[in-house]
Scaffold this active site. Structure first.
Site, short mmCIF file in Angstrom:
data_model
loop_
_atom_site.label_atom_id
_atom_site.label_comp_id
_atom_site.label_asym_id
_atom_site.label_seq_id
_atom_site.Cartn_x
_atom_site.Cartn_y
_atom_site.Cartn_z
N GLU C 78 0.83 -1.20 0.00
CA GLU C 78 0.00 0.00 0.00
C GLU C 78 0.87 1.25 0.00
OE1 GLU C 78 -3.12 0.07 -0.49
OE2 GLU C 78 -3.63 -2.04 -0.17
N CYS C 141 -7.94 -1.64 7.93
CA CYS C 141 -6.60 -1.65 7.34
C CYS C 141 -6.12 -0.23 7.05
CB CYS C 141 -6.60 -2.47 6.04
SG CYS C 141 -6.79 -4.24 6.34
N HIS C 165 -1.02 -5.78 1.89
CA HIS C 165 -2.22 -6.61 1.81
C HIS C 165 -1.85 -7.94 1.17
CE1 HIS C 165 -5.48 -3.50 2.57
NE2 HIS C 165 -5.83 -4.54 3.27
#
Lengths: 205, 205, 205, 205
Positions: C78, C141, C165
């Site tokens: 991310e 998250c 992830h």
């Protein structure tokens, strides 16, 4: 009230862009707001220059930009633009950059100021599928979201900006397997609904 | 020439089925062919009984059935029905069977007799996305493809049958994320185009 | 150098979370860095409290959090956390909020400080599919990405944080149609590769 | 009992085919059955000739063919082969045909004779995602399913045949976005499980 609505020109080898097709079909006024239609180039920075020139010329209260998102099935109202240019294909002047900022020393991102959820709900109230998106990618669409927010934050205060991604037109999906698309009539209607939600919210203040 | 066009009633907890919505909008004649519209139940065997009764009453040259395929983005013209009933959800009378034949001792499958590729091309010529599908699944849609082909092969010779899957309507896709859909106008137009292709091919013989 | 690696506990009715399964399989040291493994609750704010307690206790140089992204097929590193909590399902303590900030008056987003692209390349060099993601959604998250960046920016300077992830484990995908998954061995290997890329980059400074 | 297991060679510009990679890793015996491994060309008719030669040489009780299905995330056991060759890309000798039969005057389709559901369940019992597929497409994979069933029906009675589609290997998915893949170990294990289910069923008769 004046709303500047921009649509990108075709890119990626396509001869048409659903965004500019839809923007050019907008009427001159929606919900009491004057609509200024503008095609912008799918080019890093040049897209922002064309928008800034239109801001200077027209002094709009709201800048709403429209882009085409091949593969998405519904209208998506973008929530945020991030300070990243990372292009997997070249833009229309051949710029292809990796992990560059839109604005050096700019903040990491800008949440847009238009009423994202009200826009989605207004579109859905016309029986048109719509949802909030949390990423506009890192190509020229995101560049414009971030860049226009930065223009407003630094040079043109008191305005709002926003961004809608729309699916491909049906004729763009021909022969592309299960590529989703949306009819021109429905996309034009969705864009009008989104603009109504913006206009009404501003008039309530 | 007469064409019987059938559309399923709603199933799976939905209040509407794009197939019956579209079939009921067809005109009484297309390309010189008389159109008989019929809603059929989403029920194993009962669907086929209702179609057989209509064959007896109307003596159609072609039986074209329409079903809704949630998740597909384009019009798909089915190529084949297979001798398998394998239902992951119950039909509208609660039948849920696993790995059963549609017709005991029937052939493994029937390729449909309508001009599948010409139908796809005619739909695309109206700028509507369409493609050939090689599987209609194993629920009541496939049951009807196979079952009607078997009726023709065994009891009603000289006729043709076919099947179109159509996407959800936009109002069915609201709040379902990236579920593709197609406008009612476009689906009605696609169905008319497919019927034209069938009618013209038969008139050329 | 110390790296705190966190993995969420199961949520959404699942009995297992690929993230905590993978984190608990990490060795005590990777590329010369001490690894501290920590399971964190899938709960708004409580997740951040548990991480802050671990920062105080262990004084890590890097905080790397791992989450499970059902439906993604590859490892995604991310790039950003945004100041939005918008939960489509309740967290493990029943919190379900709409369009709330993670931190009132916080900046709109934080780009993570770990070397995102080097992490992706290192994972791919082990023949494991990986890519950069520009959105971690708006559930817990993203809450942790944003929240940990904010902790570092406001209270614990000089540290880096990041987020990976990972797909579902194969056993989580059983009976879920075309749900992608990745073997435990491959996910553990990918996480080690990502940590190596972080450790080596820091040691080069 | 003897089982001939075939895997296609690479096609479509790829340098590797997950099918032949997996077949070559099978042991010489599984559940008491002798395993004969065979790479076959991804070529219309030539694939079937190579299989028929192996049938003559080895006199197998079962012919199980393995193909790679890019984009599928789980192991799919094919239920049927249809009498259609409709290639959207050329095969490895440049054949690209549209709407042709595999066998002129052959039946419309063949349901395979191996125990499809038992194979799926056995694979899942090893915590590997698997499902039944009702379409193997219309390229060389379907050509082989249909063609081998036809060989058995017309020339080599008393045998069974079947087909498994397997995902891409992880290294084939690198840089292909969200392309699903499965580890080599898991695919080899899945293939062994499917063969066990076949071998045990035959030994029970």
């Amino acid at each position: 009230m004046k709303i500047l609505v921009t649509g990108f020109d075709p890119f990626g080898g396509e001869s048409v862009n659903a965004a500019s097709e839809t923007v050019r079909r907008l009427p001159d006024a929606i919900a009491g707001a004057e609509i200024i239609r503008l095609e912008i180039p799918t080019v890093r920075y040049r897209s922002l220059q064309v928008i800034e020139e239109a801001i200077c010329r027209h002094d709009p209260d709201v800048i709403l930009s429209i882009g085409q998102a091949a593969g998405r099935a519904d209208i998506t109202v973008e929530r945020i633009g991030i300070n990243v240019d990372d292009y997997s294909i070249p833009d229309n002047e051949g710029n292809q950059v990796t992990d560059q900022p839109v604005i050096a020393d700019g903040p990491d991102a800008y949440l847009v100021k238009v009423p994202v959820r009200a826009m989605v709900e207004r579109i859905r109230s016309r029986s048109i599928p719509a949802s909030i998106s949390n990423s506009a990618g890192t190509f020229v669409c995101n560049h414009v979201i971030y860049g226009v927010c930065h223009l407003i934050a630094t040079k043109y205060p008191g305005r709002q900006s926003g961004f809608l991604h729309i699916p491909c037109l049906p004729r763009q999906a021909l022969g592309k397997g299960n590529m989703p698309s949306m009819s021109q009539e429905m996309m034009t209607e969705a864009l009008k609904a989104a603009i109504e939600a913006i206009a009404e919210e501003k008039q309530n203040f």
